[in-house]
Design a protein around this motif. Structure first.
Motif, PDB file in Angstrom:
ATOM      1  N   SER A  47      57.559  57.548   9.263  1.00 45.23           N
ATOM      2  CA  SER A  47      57.121  56.729   8.125  1.00 45.23           C
ATOM      3  C   SER A  47      56.338  57.574   7.120  1.00 45.23           C
ATOM      4  CB  SER A  47      56.207  55.608   8.663  1.00 45.23           C
ATOM      5  OG  SER A  47      55.718  54.803   7.619  1.00 45.23           O
ATOM      6  N   GLY A  48      56.348  57.120   5.867  1.00 43.56           N
ATOM      7  CA  GLY A  48      55.449  57.646   4.843  1.00 43.56           C
ATOM      8  C   GLY A  48      55.432  59.159   4.722  1.00 43.56           C
ATOM      9  N   ILE A  49      54.212  59.702   4.742  1.00 42.51           N
ATOM     10  CA  ILE A  49      53.998  61.133   4.518  1.00 42.51           C
ATOM     11  C   ILE A  49      54.609  61.974   5.641  1.00 42.51           C
ATOM     12  CG2 ILE A  49      52.122  62.836   4.491  1.00 42.51           C
ATOM     13  CD1 ILE A  49      50.752  60.225   2.926  1.00 42.51           C
ATOM     14  N   GLY A  50      54.507  61.486   6.858  1.00 43.53           N
ATOM     15  CA  GLY A  50      55.078  62.223   7.984  1.00 43.53           C
ATOM     16  C   GLY A  50      56.585  62.360   7.844  1.00 43.53           C
ATOM     17  N   PHE A  51      57.240  61.271   7.446  1.00 43.37           N
ATOM     18  CA  PHE A  51      58.699  61.326   7.277  1.00 43.37           C
ATOM     19  C   PHE A  51      59.070  62.302   6.154  1.00 43.37           C
ATOM     20  CE2 PHE A  51      62.623  60.081   5.213  1.00 43.37           C
ATOM     21  CZ  PHE A  51      63.511  60.147   6.290  1.00 43.37           C
ATOM     22  N   GLU A  52      58.365  62.218   5.039  1.00 40.49           N
ATOM     23  CA  GLU A  52      58.698  63.105   3.897  1.00 40.49           C
ATOM     24  C   GLU A  52      58.411  64.570   4.247  1.00 40.49           C
ATOM     25  OE1 GLU A  52      60.327  62.223   1.290  1.00 40.49           O
ATOM     26  OE2 GLU A  52      60.265  60.079   1.706  1.00 40.49           O
ATOM     27  N   THR A  53      57.372  64.798   5.026  1.00 37.35           N
ATOM     28  CA  THR A  53      57.070  66.161   5.482  1.00 37.35           C
ATOM     29  C   THR A  53      58.212  66.675   6.353  1.00 37.35           C
ATOM     30  OG1 THR A  53      54.699  65.675   5.428  1.00 37.35           O
ATOM     31  CG2 THR A  53      55.372  67.548   6.771  1.00 37.35           C
ATOM     32  N   ALA A  54      58.660  65.826   7.261  1.00 35.09           N
ATOM     33  CA  ALA A  54      59.754  66.212   8.157  1.00 35.09           C
ATOM     34  C   ALA A  54      61.029  66.488   7.360  1.00 35.09           C
ATOM     35  CB  ALA A  54      59.985  65.104   9.185  1.00 35.09           C
ATOM     36  N   LEU A  55      61.329  65.608   6.433  1.00 38.14           N
ATOM     37  CA  LEU A  55      62.553  65.767   5.638  1.00 38.14           C
ATOM     38  C   LEU A  55      62.532  67.086   4.857  1.00 38.14           C
ATOM     39  CD1 LEU A  55      65.209  64.535   4.569  1.00 38.14           C
ATOM     40  CD2 LEU A  55      63.861  63.311   2.843  1.00 38.14           C
ATOM     41  N   ALA A  56      61.394  67.379   4.251  1.00 41.55           N
ATOM     42  CA  ALA A  56      61.286  68.612   3.453  1.00 41.55           C
ATOM     43  C   ALA A  56      61.423  69.848   4.344  1.00 41.55           C
ATOM     44  CB  ALA A  56      59.945  68.640   2.716  1.00 41.55           C
ATOM     45  N   LEU A  57      60.826  69.818   5.530  1.00 38.37           N
ATOM     46  CA  LEU A  57      60.919  70.983   6.432  1.00 38.37           C
ATOM     47  C   LEU A  57      62.335  71.110   7.006  1.00 38.37           C
ATOM     48  CD1 LEU A  57      57.466  70.834   8.274  1.00 38.37           C
ATOM     49  CD2 LEU A  57      58.164  72.365   6.425  1.00 38.37           C
ATOM     50  N   ALA A  58      62.973  69.964   7.278  1.00 35.05           N
ATOM     51  CA  ALA A  58      64.365  69.995   7.772  1.00 35.05           C
ATOM     52  C   ALA A  58      65.276  70.615   6.719  1.00 35.05           C
ATOM     53  CB  ALA A  58      64.827  68.591   8.123  1.00 35.05           C
ATOM     54  N   ARG A  59      65.051  70.260   5.466  1.00 36.75           N
ATOM     55  CA  ARG A  59      65.876  70.817   4.375  1.00 36.75           C
ATOM     56  C   ARG A  59      65.782  72.337   4.336  1.00 36.75           C
ATOM     57  NH1 ARG A  59      64.665  66.019   0.486  1.00 36.75           N
ATOM     58  NH2 ARG A  59      66.693  64.993   0.520  1.00 36.75           N
ATOM     59  N   LYS A  60      64.626  72.873   4.766  1.00 41.58           N
ATOM     60  CA  LYS A  60      64.441  74.329   4.744  1.00 41.58           C
ATOM     61  C   LYS A  60      64.800  74.972   6.081  1.00 41.58           C
ATOM     62  CE  LYS A  60      62.927  74.858   0.528  1.00 41.58           C
ATOM     63  NZ  LYS A  60      63.327  75.898  -0.430  1.00 41.58           N
ATOM     64  N   GLY A  61      65.385  74.178   6.987  1.00 40.65           N
ATOM     65  CA  GLY A  61      65.942  74.769   8.209  1.00 40.65           C
ATOM     66  C   GLY A  61      65.059  74.727   9.437  1.00 40.65           C
ATOM     67  N   ALA A  62      63.899  74.037   9.371  1.00 42.68           N
ATOM     68  CA  ALA A  62      63.028  73.974  10.559  1.00 42.68           C
ATOM     69  C   ALA A  62      63.655  73.092  11.631  1.00 42.68           C
ATOM     70  CB  ALA A  62      61.659  73.407  10.173  1.00 42.68           C
ATOM     71  N   GLU A  63      63.383  73.444  12.879  1.00 42.05           N
ATOM     72  CA  GLU A  63      63.748  72.580  14.010  1.00 42.05           C
ATOM     73  C   GLU A  63      62.558  71.660  14.255  1.00 42.05           C
ATOM     74  OE1 GLU A  63      64.569  74.837  17.531  1.00 42.05           O
ATOM     75  OE2 GLU A  63      64.771  73.059  18.786  1.00 42.05           O
ATOM     76  N   LEU A  64      62.815  70.362  14.366  1.00 38.94           N
ATOM     77  CA  LEU A  64      61.692  69.415  14.364  1.00 38.94           C
ATOM     78  C   LEU A  64      61.632  68.557  15.612  1.00 38.94           C
ATOM     79  CD1 LEU A  64      62.011  68.112  10.685  1.00 38.94           C
ATOM     80  CD2 LEU A  64      60.560  69.974  11.535  1.00 38.94           C
TER      81      LEU A  64
END
Ligand SMILES: NC(=O)c1ccc[n+]([C@@H]2O[C@H](COP(=O)([O-])OP(=O)(O)OC[C@H]3O[C@@H](n4cnc5c(N)ncnc54)[C@H](OP(=O)(O)O)[C@@H]3O)[C@@H](O)[C@H]2O)c1
Length: 314
Positions: A25-42
């Protein structure tokens, strides 16, 4: 001309693994999405498997090759914190994490709630749970430059006061001004004290902190009292930003090359309510070393989680 930091500035995260609490949700989801876009494993923990799976599905819809591990974590339940940490350690043995982002939180629960472990719900969700999780996962974080523990605080920390005789609202409980503000001040104190202890043992891991300003998420919708809801609804069109923008200070604290040990980042607009990430002042009350040491000892006592060599730092 000042250049604003955006997700375009996030360096490649390929080969890096992150845990982000509250990632559904919220900030956590957007943080995850942005890091996933840059190739991080989450590793994406949420309170239920369905919420974690749903978050993973929403990320995969935008980043089809994302490497995601939906997980279950209830920060308000010590058994859940230990079980989650154990599963992470078992699945990814050794020093296998690059980032731990302590983002999950609740605000302004109208009445004092006590969890099954006997803790006040805001204090344990926002502070004690993340404290314990960090202690349990710290040995899994790589001892290299670039590794970070990020703690999400709030501007409300400025209103907070650590009252050792009322840490859990047992004497007086005021949903926002006392319980939420104290828990968010505790987050900031923890972030600073963690950095002090990491440095003392010569660790290259950085502890940083962030706050999102006023971001429109599920946080306000869920738990606020009537007056606060009216005030927030009135302010919203002028002073708020969306969750994507609200995630930028957290992302900056997590991956920006210019983020520093013990740094605190928030939006650069009026009253730090919205804008692009910048270093913001740590409130004076978060800089009292004797309070920080006492809070650390009390948190270890309450959670029964120790931080190895960091626990022994004077
Ligand atoms: N939005 C703002 O303006 C603002 C301002 C200052 C600080 N913050 C901070 O930003 C962080 C993120 O909040 P947000 O605005 O993104 O709110 P949000 O949309 O409500 O997200 C909060 C997240 O925390 C999770 N969470 C709540 N209780 C939990 C528990 N016991 N165990 C594990 N996860 C739990 C929620 O899970 P569920 O979906 O299951 O509830 C959700 O994923 C919080 O630390 C908050 O204090 C936000």
């Amino acid at each position: 001309m000042k250049l604003s930091w955006t997700t375009a500035n996030i360096p490649s995260q390929v080969g890096r693994r992150a845990v982000i609490t509250g990632s559904n949700s919220g900030i956590g989801f957007e943080t995850a999405l942005a890091l996933a876009r840059k190739g991080a494993e989450l590793i994406l923990p949420a309170r239920t498997r369905a919420k974690a799976d749903d978050a993973a599905a929403r990320i995969l819809a935008q980043v089809p090759n994302a490497q995601l591990h939906p997980e279950i974590l209830d920060l308000a339940a010590q058994a859940s914190v230990h079980a989650f940490a154990n599963r992470v350690i078992e699945r990814f043995p050794g020093q296998s994490l690059d980032l731990l982002i302590n983002n999950a939180g609740v605000t302004s629960l109208p009445t004092r709630e006590v969890t099954g472990d006997g803790f006040e719900r805001q204090f344990v969700t926002n502070y004690l749970g993340p404290f314990a999780l960090t202690g349990l996962l710290l040995p899994s974080i790589k001892q290299v430059a670039g590794s970070r523990v990020v703690t999400v605080s709030s501007s409300a920390s400025k209103l907070g006061k650590i009252e050792f005789d009322n840490l859990q609202g047992e004497r007086v409980y005021k949903p926002m001004i006392q319980a939420y503000a104290q828990s968010k001040l505790a987050d900031l104190i923890f972030s600073q004290e963690l950095q002090r202890r990491l440095k003392a043992v010569g660790s290259p891991i950085l502890s940083t902190a962030a706050h999102p300003g006023y971001a429109v998420t599920n946080l306000q919708a869920d738990h606020m009292g009537r007056c606060l809801k009216i005030l927030m609804a009135t302010m919203k069109p002028f002073l708020s930003q969306d969750a994507t923008q609200g995630a930028l200070p957290t992302l900056y604290a997590a991956v920006a090359e210019n983020a520093v040990a013990g740094g605190y980042y928030g939006p650069d607009g009026i009253s730090e309510l919205k804008g692009y990430p910048t270093a913001v002042p740590v409130p004076k009350r978060a800089l009292d070393g004797s309070v920080a040491k006492r809070l650390w000892v009390e948190s270890e006592r309450l959670t029964r989680v120790k931080f190895g060599a960091l626990s022994d730092v004077a």
